[in-house]
Design an enzyme around this catalytic site. Structure first.
Site, PDB file in Angstrom:
ATOM      1  N   GLY A  24       0.792  -1.229   0.000  1.00 38.60           N
ATOM      2  CA  GLY A  24       0.000   0.000   0.000  1.00 38.60           C
ATOM      3  C   GLY A  24       0.823   1.278   0.000  1.00 38.60           C
ATOM      4  O   GLY A  24       1.896   1.355  -0.609  1.00 38.60           O
ATOM      5  N   GLY A  96      -1.336   1.570   9.825  1.00 39.64           N
ATOM      6  CA  GLY A  96      -2.678   1.969  10.264  1.00 39.64           C
ATOM      7  C   GLY A  96      -3.672   0.876   9.949  1.00 39.64           C
ATOM      8  O   GLY A  96      -3.451   0.072   9.036  1.00 39.64           O
ATOM      9  N   TYR A 159     -11.808   4.967  13.962  1.00 40.55           N
ATOM     10  CA  TYR A 159     -10.795   5.379  12.980  1.00 40.55           C
ATOM     11  C   TYR A 159     -10.725   6.914  12.891  1.00 40.55           C
ATOM     12  O   TYR A 159      -9.638   7.502  12.930  1.00 40.55           O
ATOM     13  CB  TYR A 159     -11.155   4.783  11.622  1.00 40.55           C
ATOM     14  CG  TYR A 159     -10.127   5.004  10.534  1.00 40.55           C
ATOM     15  CD1 TYR A 159      -8.936   4.290  10.510  1.00 40.55           C
ATOM     16  CD2 TYR A 159     -10.376   5.917   9.507  1.00 40.55           C
ATOM     17  CE1 TYR A 159      -8.008   4.481   9.490  1.00 40.55           C
ATOM     18  CE2 TYR A 159      -9.450   6.110   8.483  1.00 40.55           C
ATOM     19  CZ  TYR A 159      -8.267   5.387   8.480  1.00 40.55           C
ATOM     20  OH  TYR A 159      -7.354   5.585   7.469  1.00 40.55           O
TER      21      TYR A 159
HETATM   22  P1  NAI Z   1      -2.850  -1.139   3.992  1.00 46.93           P
HETATM   23  O1  NAI Z   1      -3.776  -1.906   4.848  1.00 46.93           O
HETATM   24  O2  NAI Z   1      -2.747  -1.483   2.550  1.00 46.93           O
HETATM   25  O3  NAI Z   1      -1.366  -1.181   4.625  1.00 46.93           O
HETATM   26  C1  NAI Z   1      -1.151  -0.945   5.983  1.00 46.93           C
HETATM   27  C2  NAI Z   1       0.099  -1.680   6.424  1.00 46.93           C
HETATM   28  O4  NAI Z   1       0.259  -1.438   7.840  1.00 46.93           O
HETATM   29  C3  NAI Z   1      -0.003  -3.208   6.238  1.00 46.93           C
HETATM   30  O5  NAI Z   1       1.144  -3.695   5.567  1.00 46.93           O
HETATM   31  C4  NAI Z   1      -0.105  -3.733   7.658  1.00 46.93           C
HETATM   32  O6  NAI Z   1       0.480  -5.020   7.848  1.00 46.93           O
HETATM   33  C5  NAI Z   1       0.648  -2.652   8.444  1.00 46.93           C
HETATM   34  N1  NAI Z   1       0.311  -2.679   9.872  1.00 46.93           N
HETATM   35  C6  NAI Z   1      -0.910  -2.827  10.432  1.00 46.93           C
HETATM   36  N2  NAI Z   1      -0.807  -2.889  11.772  1.00 46.93           N
HETATM   37  C7  NAI Z   1       0.512  -2.780  12.063  1.00 46.93           C
HETATM   38  C8  NAI Z   1       1.248  -2.789  13.279  1.00 46.93           C
HETATM   39  N3  NAI Z   1       0.649  -2.954  14.466  1.00 46.93           N
HETATM   40  N4  NAI Z   1       2.595  -2.642  13.219  1.00 46.93           N
HETATM   41  C9  NAI Z   1       3.217  -2.500  12.023  1.00 46.93           C
HETATM   42  N5  NAI Z   1       2.571  -2.497  10.841  1.00 46.93           N
HETATM   43  C10 NAI Z   1       1.235  -2.634  10.863  1.00 46.93           C
HETATM   44  O7  NAI Z   1      -3.255   0.390   4.202  1.00 46.93           O
HETATM   45  P2  NAI Z   1      -2.977   1.701   3.316  1.00 46.93           P
HETATM   46  O8  NAI Z   1      -4.225   2.000   2.575  1.00 46.93           O
HETATM   47  O9  NAI Z   1      -1.706   1.589   2.597  1.00 46.93           O
HETATM   48  O10 NAI Z   1      -2.856   2.780   4.492  1.00 46.93           O
HETATM   49  C11 NAI Z   1      -1.628   3.267   4.995  1.00 46.93           C
HETATM   50  C12 NAI Z   1      -1.923   4.417   5.957  1.00 46.93           C
HETATM   51  O11 NAI Z   1      -2.652   5.437   5.277  1.00 46.93           O
HETATM   52  C13 NAI Z   1      -2.785   4.011   7.154  1.00 46.93           C
HETATM   53  O12 NAI Z   1      -2.358   4.737   8.303  1.00 46.93           O
HETATM   54  C14 NAI Z   1      -4.173   4.457   6.744  1.00 46.93           C
HETATM   55  O13 NAI Z   1      -5.004   4.693   7.846  1.00 46.93           O
HETATM   56  C15 NAI Z   1      -3.833   5.737   5.993  1.00 46.93           C
HETATM   57  N6  NAI Z   1      -4.858   6.177   5.062  1.00 46.93           N
HETATM   58  C16 NAI Z   1      -5.245   5.398   4.005  1.00 46.93           C
HETATM   59  C17 NAI Z   1      -6.213   5.865   3.136  1.00 46.93           C
HETATM   60  C18 NAI Z   1      -6.678   5.077   1.953  1.00 46.93           C
HETATM   61  O14 NAI Z   1      -7.624   5.541   1.309  1.00 46.93           O
HETATM   62  N7  NAI Z   1      -6.094   3.947   1.629  1.00 46.93           N
HETATM   63  C19 NAI Z   1      -6.842   7.179   3.323  1.00 46.93           C
HETATM   64  C20 NAI Z   1      -6.353   7.909   4.453  1.00 46.93           C
HETATM   65  C21 NAI Z   1      -5.396   7.409   5.275  1.00 46.93           C
END
Ligand code: NAI
Length: 251
Positions: A24, A96, A159
């Protein structure tokens, strides 16, 4: 003062940590940092396994199995980075999670896990790195908030609260970190096409895309490039800010 003639590889010589970097947005941040010259430590939960190694290989970086909620996460990260690379210049709190439920069903487990990963962990790790002197003078902290922390989303009380909390935290930590020459800023992405958003119900997903005037979801690189700005010398005098990365959204 004169402007530098070139900012080719603006992160040359810098050591950067990206949490949640197996996939991601985090994986793309690692790519952009490596392109810009940084040595990148990609961290993710142990269960990320092979995906994390793949990201590390792709960016020529180093993988670290690290659950950001572990009580010794800061200590572990500080030791790892100091022993291998002499410290950290840039840390991105990207890890996250979502655990969506309508309010009546928002049990304490869902509430706590989201608040822990998204809000408590970034705070604890930043404080822990600074306390151990692992985050160098001139360092950068970049937090990942969300548009859900600015304009609420149905089913995302936990969230939204965590991501709004990130904004308050950045605001409060900025003057304290400035004493040590460290900046802290956040991005608040809108709907970005990743595994996280692919998992939400179709109607909500479509609504998220349509909130951007581009009428489509953003890409991980849109967020990563904004974060790269906060990591680069171009933002030396910028701290305590939150930048929305939402396409040309009206929010
Ligand atoms: P994703 O779910 O694709 O990737 C998140 C990564 O964080 C995963 O590889 C997961 O294993 C890791 N992770 C989860 N819990 C963990 C922990 N306790 N310790 C270490 N790593 C951990 O999510 P994405 O979409 O790439 O999101 C990344 C960030 O961006 C997050 O903080 C999310 O809340 C934020 N975000 C995402 C949006 C979206 O539309 N995708 C919009 C706004 C914010």
């Amino acid at each position: 003062a004169t402007a530098p003639t070139s900012w080719d590889r603006p992160l040359d010589g810098k050591v950067a940590v990206v949490t949640g970097a197996a996939r991601g947005i985090g994986a793309t941040i690692a790519e952009v940092f490596a392109r810009d010259g940084a040595t990148v430590i990609v961290a993710d939960i142990p269960a990320a396994g092979e995906a994390l190694s793949q990201t590390a290989n792709k960016v020529g970086g180093t993988a670290l199995a690290l659950d950001v909620t572990a009580p010794d996460a800061a200590e572990k990260l500080a030791e790892f980075a100091t022993e291998r690379f002499g410290g950290i210049d840039i840390v991105v709190h990207n890890a996250g999670i979502t655990r969506d439920k309508l309010l009546a069903n928002m049990d304490e487990g869902r509430w706590n896990s989201v608040l822990n990963v998204n809000l408590a962990a970034p705070h604890r790790i930043t404080e822990g790195l600074v306390a151990r002197g692992a985050l160098k003078e001139g360092g950068r902290v970049i937090d990942v908030s969300s548009i859900a922390g600015i304009a609420g989303n149905r089913g995302q009380t936990n969230y939204g609260a965590s991501k709004a909390g990130v904004i308050g935290m950045v605001d409060a930590e900025a003057p304290k970190l400035a004493e040590k020459g460290i900046t802290i800023n956040a991005v608040a992405p809108g709907f970005i096409e990743t595994a996280m958003t692919a998992a939400i119900p179709l109607a909500t997903r479509e609504a998220g895309r349509l909130m951007s005037s581009l009428l489509q979801g953003g890409q991980t690189v849109d967020v990563a490039e904004t974060i790269a700005y906060f990591a680069s010398p171009a933002s030396n005098a910028v701290t305590g800010n939150v930048v929305r990365v939402c396409g040309q959204s009206l929010i």
